[in-house]
Design an enzyme around this catalytic site. Structure first.
Site, mmCIF file in Angstrom:
data_model
loop_
_atom_site.group_PDB
_atom_site.id
_atom_site.type_symbol
_atom_site.label_atom_id
_atom_site.label_comp_id
_atom_site.label_asym_id
_atom_site.label_seq_id
_atom_site.Cartn_x
_atom_site.Cartn_y
_atom_site.Cartn_z
ATOM 1 N N CYS A 192 -4.811 12.906 12.229
ATOM 2 C CA CYS A 192 -5.587 11.826 12.186
ATOM 3 C C CYS A 192 -5.469 10.554 13.204
ATOM 4 O O CYS A 192 -5.021 11.325 14.408
ATOM 5 C CB CYS A 192 -5.282 10.706 10.792
ATOM 6 S SG CYS A 192 -3.755 9.978 11.240
ATOM 7 N N ASP A 206 4.062 0.293 12.170
ATOM 8 C CA ASP A 206 2.731 -0.124 11.434
ATOM 9 C C ASP A 206 2.582 -1.545 11.908
ATOM 10 O O ASP A 206 1.291 -2.145 11.668
ATOM 11 C CB ASP A 206 2.884 -0.031 9.944
ATOM 12 C CG ASP A 206 2.746 1.275 9.568
ATOM 13 O OD1 ASP A 206 3.065 1.405 8.158
ATOM 14 O OD2 ASP A 206 2.701 2.224 10.166
ATOM 15 N N LYS A 239 0.909 -1.144 -0.007
ATOM 16 C CA LYS A 239 -0.029 0.066 -0.172
ATOM 17 C C LYS A 239 0.942 1.090 -0.002
ATOM 18 O O LYS A 239 0.771 2.122 -0.707
ATOM 19 C CB LYS A 239 -0.942 0.028 1.380
ATOM 20 C CG LYS A 239 -1.647 1.516 1.567
ATOM 21 C CD LYS A 239 -2.558 1.209 2.846
ATOM 22 C CE LYS A 239 -1.840 1.661 3.770
ATOM 23 N NZ LYS A 239 -1.143 3.194 4.108
ATOM 24 N N ARG A 289 -9.144 0.090 3.668
ATOM 25 C CA ARG A 289 -8.351 0.825 3.227
ATOM 26 C C ARG A 289 -6.950 0.277 3.076
ATOM 27 O O ARG A 289 -5.995 0.624 1.966
ATOM 28 C CB ARG A 289 -7.941 2.037 4.086
ATOM 29 C CG ARG A 289 -9.164 2.936 4.302
ATOM 30 C CD ARG A 289 -8.771 4.148 5.229
ATOM 31 N NE ARG A 289 -7.567 4.510 4.917
ATOM 32 C CZ ARG A 289 -7.096 5.862 5.325
ATOM 33 N NH1 ARG A 289 -7.492 6.464 6.487
ATOM 34 N NH2 ARG A 289 -5.752 6.391 4.923
ATOM 35 N N ASP A 346 5.478 19.732 8.184
ATOM 36 C CA ASP A 346 6.410 20.859 8.190
ATOM 37 C C ASP A 346 7.425 20.281 7.287
ATOM 38 O O ASP A 346 8.345 21.278 6.768
ATOM 39 C CB ASP A 346 6.780 21.333 9.408
ATOM 40 C CG ASP A 346 7.176 20.303 10.572
ATOM 41 O OD1 ASP A 346 6.411 19.161 10.357
ATOM 42 O OD2 ASP A 346 7.817 20.406 11.427
ATOM 43 N N ARG A 362 0.545 14.360 12.894
ATOM 44 C CA ARG A 362 1.177 14.260 11.548
ATOM 45 C C ARG A 362 1.135 15.540 10.692
ATOM 46 O O ARG A 362 0.736 15.797 9.578
ATOM 47 C CB ARG A 362 0.358 13.066 10.846
ATOM 48 C CG ARG A 362 0.266 11.989 11.522
ATOM 49 C CD ARG A 362 -0.399 10.816 10.792
ATOM 50 N NE ARG A 362 0.309 10.061 9.929
ATOM 51 C CZ ARG A 362 -0.040 9.394 8.863
ATOM 52 N NH1 ARG A 362 -1.338 8.856 9.031
ATOM 53 N NH2 ARG A 362 0.715 8.994 8.015
ATOM 54 N N PRO A 363 2.070 16.516 11.361
ATOM 55 C CA PRO A 363 2.227 17.867 10.471
ATOM 56 C C PRO A 363 2.775 17.552 9.222
ATOM 57 O O PRO A 363 3.338 16.381 8.830
ATOM 58 C CB PRO A 363 3.179 18.499 11.594
ATOM 59 C CG PRO A 363 3.793 17.722 12.204
ATOM 60 C CD PRO A 363 2.673 16.321 12.476
ATOM 61 N N VAL A 413 7.321 6.782 17.207
ATOM 62 C CA VAL A 413 7.025 7.487 15.976
ATOM 63 C C VAL A 413 5.862 8.440 15.940
ATOM 64 O O VAL A 413 5.812 9.737 15.703
ATOM 65 C CB VAL A 413 6.889 6.419 14.665
ATOM 66 C CG1 VAL A 413 6.608 7.103 13.535
ATOM 67 C CG2 VAL A 413 8.260 5.502 14.584
ATOM 68 N N ARG A 419 -4.237 10.967 3.991
ATOM 69 C CA ARG A 419 -3.023 11.978 4.071
ATOM 70 C C ARG A 419 -2.094 11.972 2.845
ATOM 71 O O ARG A 419 -1.452 12.974 2.289
ATOM 72 C CB ARG A 419 -2.343 11.725 5.317
ATOM 73 C CG ARG A 419 -1.137 12.475 5.560
ATOM 74 C CD ARG A 419 -0.498 11.806 6.798
ATOM 75 N NE ARG A 419 0.964 12.085 6.815
ATOM 76 C CZ ARG A 419 1.330 13.180 7.131
ATOM 77 N NH1 ARG A 419 0.591 14.311 7.852
ATOM 78 N NH2 ARG A 419 2.814 13.764 7.345
HETATM 79 C C1 EPZ Z 1 4.255 6.616 6.322
HETATM 80 O O1 EPZ Z 1 3.701 7.761 6.821
HETATM 81 C C2 EPZ Z 1 3.459 5.425 6.380
HETATM 82 N N1 EPZ Z 1 2.179 6.026 5.295
HETATM 83 C C3 EPZ Z 1 2.821 5.307 7.640
HETATM 84 O O2 EPZ Z 1 1.948 4.061 7.520
HETATM 85 C C4 EPZ Z 1 4.213 4.852 8.188
HETATM 86 O O3 EPZ Z 1 3.392 4.573 9.670
HETATM 87 C C5 EPZ Z 1 5.063 5.970 8.345
HETATM 88 O O4 EPZ Z 1 5.457 6.406 7.156
HETATM 89 C C6 EPZ Z 1 6.381 5.541 9.291
HETATM 90 O O5 EPZ Z 1 6.829 4.585 8.709
HETATM 91 C C7 EPZ Z 1 2.453 5.893 3.972
HETATM 92 O O6 EPZ Z 1 3.597 5.912 3.574
HETATM 93 C C8 EPZ Z 1 1.143 6.323 3.161
HETATM 94 P P1 EPZ Z 1 6.477 10.107 8.571
HETATM 95 P P2 EPZ Z 1 4.262 9.247 6.876
HETATM 96 O O7 EPZ Z 1 6.290 11.218 7.962
HETATM 97 O O8 EPZ Z 1 5.195 9.438 5.545
HETATM 98 C C9 EPZ Z 1 6.334 13.283 11.842
HETATM 99 C C10 EPZ Z 1 0.065 2.913 7.778
HETATM 100 O O9 EPZ Z 1 -0.550 2.443 8.773
HETATM 101 N N2 EPZ Z 1 6.345 14.215 10.813
HETATM 102 O O10 EPZ Z 1 7.558 9.103 8.479
HETATM 103 O O11 EPZ Z 1 3.271 10.135 7.138
HETATM 104 C C11 EPZ Z 1 5.042 12.624 12.106
HETATM 105 O O12 EPZ Z 1 4.201 13.308 12.726
HETATM 106 C C12 EPZ Z 1 0.659 4.506 7.794
HETATM 107 O O13 EPZ Z 1 0.053 2.285 6.717
HETATM 108 C C13 EPZ Z 1 6.421 15.666 11.031
HETATM 109 O O14 EPZ Z 1 6.601 16.056 12.305
HETATM 110 O O15 EPZ Z 1 5.066 9.093 8.133
HETATM 111 C C14 EPZ Z 1 5.406 11.346 12.728
HETATM 112 O O16 EPZ Z 1 5.465 11.311 14.037
HETATM 113 C C15 EPZ Z 1 0.467 5.110 9.173
HETATM 114 N N3 EPZ Z 1 6.274 16.546 10.156
HETATM 115 C C16 EPZ Z 1 6.874 10.902 12.045
HETATM 116 O O17 EPZ Z 1 7.258 12.300 11.478
HETATM 117 C C17 EPZ Z 1 6.520 16.042 8.964
HETATM 118 O O18 EPZ Z 1 6.511 17.108 7.850
HETATM 119 C C18 EPZ Z 1 6.948 10.179 11.167
HETATM 120 O O19 EPZ Z 1 6.113 10.251 10.050
HETATM 121 C C19 EPZ Z 1 6.238 14.837 8.413
HETATM 122 C C20 EPZ Z 1 6.421 13.856 9.338
#
Ligand code: EPZ
Length: 427
Positions: free
Chosen positions: A117, A305, A22, A397, A125, A122-123, A327, A93
């Site tokens: 969510c 995950d 996915k 989903r 920035d 999940r900002p 995370v 997202r």
């Molecule tokens: C991806 O989400 C996956 N989703 C998530 O899977 C997965 O849990 C995550 O990576 C971590 O491996 C998809 O690929 C669609 P991150 P992503 O940016 O990219 C913070 C599932 O269940 N952050 O690595 O959104 C954020 O809040 C989903 O399949 C910021 O602060 O994850 C989090 O605490 C859930 N600012 C951490 O980083 C930002 O601009 C990791 O988020 C971006 C992220």
């Protein structure tokens, strides 16, 4: 909507084929916007999030067609629309990541900001910082992110946290910038490498994928590409947990060991027998699992995950386990439902202490999000008696044909209309 009706106790035995990833698919579909010409994706999972991303591409005026057997054809030669609608970004997202590719192709893009969510704020920035570093003027107003730039320029970006999504988003956008872009503290998740393989097939020049420093040499244009989506490591991990909880013997085909090594090592720690041969993962367990501690971290740490399904396994393990979620700030929403099934869990902030009990009992439960739903299904498979799990639209989903795959392994499970959905509860 439907709910799952599941009677626990059956040992899962047999073989399933893992669906396409996915999270890999979603990043690749956004990346396909960079290419002039047709992209053909194979092994795309038929799940809700992919359908949302298809809707998003169509909303941008991009040709996107789904065919049988997991084939999706995308032709982004023309991108007629540069604004992505809120209702699609609200639904998922990951669709926010069309911003950079549309900007890179059209010099302008406007995408609704994703809300928080079920699992945390999940900002975005890091994403915005990267797009700005590439030279774009970014304005955030009325819940929309607007980005404008005649010509993107290569840059250096440091990510405060190795964000998978930000790494993928910045890397994709940088493919069409002038000059070299270096992403420091980049994520090393397998889905980053999968996207890199796809972009490279489109003509991109990327080095260092899978390491914390990724270098992208911008090119003038990218073409469409053919790409086969690798297996979904999170689906494979979920079914592996189900095999252990039911003391079963399950083979999951098309799984790459390297993608799922951290999880596999922890599964062996609790006493499961896990073998790999020819991309097939065999999981067996014939005794009550032992407790262990889990700390989720960016790859190659334990994947966040799979924290939820693994916690369902620890709920009936021998001994006390400590699960730390590093995370996301709110990824324990399944805990109360497990407690209602008889689990002994004390959760405080990012930590849950699980004292294993011998058996859980089936209950009526609600899935609050995708992976919380997976945890409830795994727990119900090993519980005594019947469970009814509503909110399975979350599961649909991200898990392709979950009910059919569980049935093929011998689970007593079916999806039935959820009558209670119609009742309105005033609290
Ligand atoms: C991806 O989400 C996956 N989703 C998530 O899977 C997965 O849990 C995550 O990576 C971590 O491996 C998809 O690929 C669609 P991150 P992503 O940016 O990219 C913070 C599932 O269940 N952050 O690595 O959104 C954020 O809040 C989903 O399949 C910021 O602060 O994850 C989090 O605490 C859930 N600012 C951490 O980083 C930002 O601009 C990791 O988020 C971006 C992220």
């Amino acid at each position: 909507m439907d709910k799952l009706v599941l009677t626990g106790g059956a040992r899962l035995e047999g073989t399933i084929v893992s669906s396409g990833s996915k999270n890999g698919t979603l990043a690749i579909m956004a990346g396909a916007l960079l290419g002039k010409g047709e992209t053909v994706l194979h092994n795309v999972p038929a799940i809700g999030d992919v359908r949302t991303m298809m809707d998003m591409l169509r909303a941008l005026g991009v040709k996107c067609e789904e065919y049988p057997k997991g084939i999706v054809r995308i032709d982004a030669t023309e991108i007629d629309v540069t604004e992505a609608p809120y209702e699609l970004v609200k639904r998922m997202r990951a669709s926010f990541c069309v911003l950079g590719p549309v900007l890179a192709r059209k010099g302008y893009a406007k995408v609704a900001m994703p809300g928080g969510c079920d699992i945390g704020a999940r900002p975005i920035d890091f994403h915005v910082k990267g797009i700005q570093a590439l030279g774009a003027y970014v304005n955030i107003d009325h819940g929309f992110v607007e980005a404008e730039c005649e010509r993107l320029c290569g840059t250096e970006v440091y990510l405060n946290f190795p964000s998978a999504g930000a790494t993928q988003h910045i890397m994709s956008t940088a493919c069409l910038a002038d000059g070299m872009t270096v992403i420091h503290n980049a994520a090393t998740e397998p889905e980053v490498t999968q996207l890199t393989d796809f972009l490279t097939a489109m003509g991109a020049r990327i080095e260092g994928a899978g390491t914390n420093t990724v270098r992208i040499e911008g090119v003038k244009e990218l073409r469409g590409a053919n790409y086969e989506v690798p297996a979904d490591r999170m689906e494979a991990g979920t079914f592996a947990v189900a095999a252990v909880i039911t003391r079963g013997d399950v083979r999951i085909e098309e799984v790459q060991y390297d993608d799922i090594e951290p999880f596999t090592l922890k599964l062996r720690e609790v006493g499961a027998i896990v073998d790999f041969a020819d991309n097939c993962m065999r999981v067996r367990c014939n005794a009550r699992p032992m407790a262990t501690d889990i700390m989720t971290m960016p790859h190659p740490g334990f994947p966040t995950d799979l924290q939820q399904p693994f916690a369902a396994l620890l709920a009936t393990a021998q001994g006390t386990s400590v699960v730390t979620e590093n995370v996301y700030e709110r990824r324990f929403r399944y805990v109360n439902e497990l407690i209602r099934m008889g689990a002994d869990i004390k959760q405080d902030g990012r930590t849950a202490v699980i004292n294993g009990v011998v058996k859980l009992t089936g209950v009526q439960a609600v899935a609050s999000d995708l992976r919380a739903g997976a945890a409830l299904v795994c727990a119900a498979l090993g519980a005594e008696g019947k469970s009814e799990i509503s909110g399975i639209e979350h599961l649909q989903r991200g898990y392709e044909n979950m009910v059919e795959k569980l049935k093929a392994l011998g689970a007593q499970v079916s999806a039935v209309p959820d009558e209670q959905e119609k009742e309105t509860v005033f609290v």
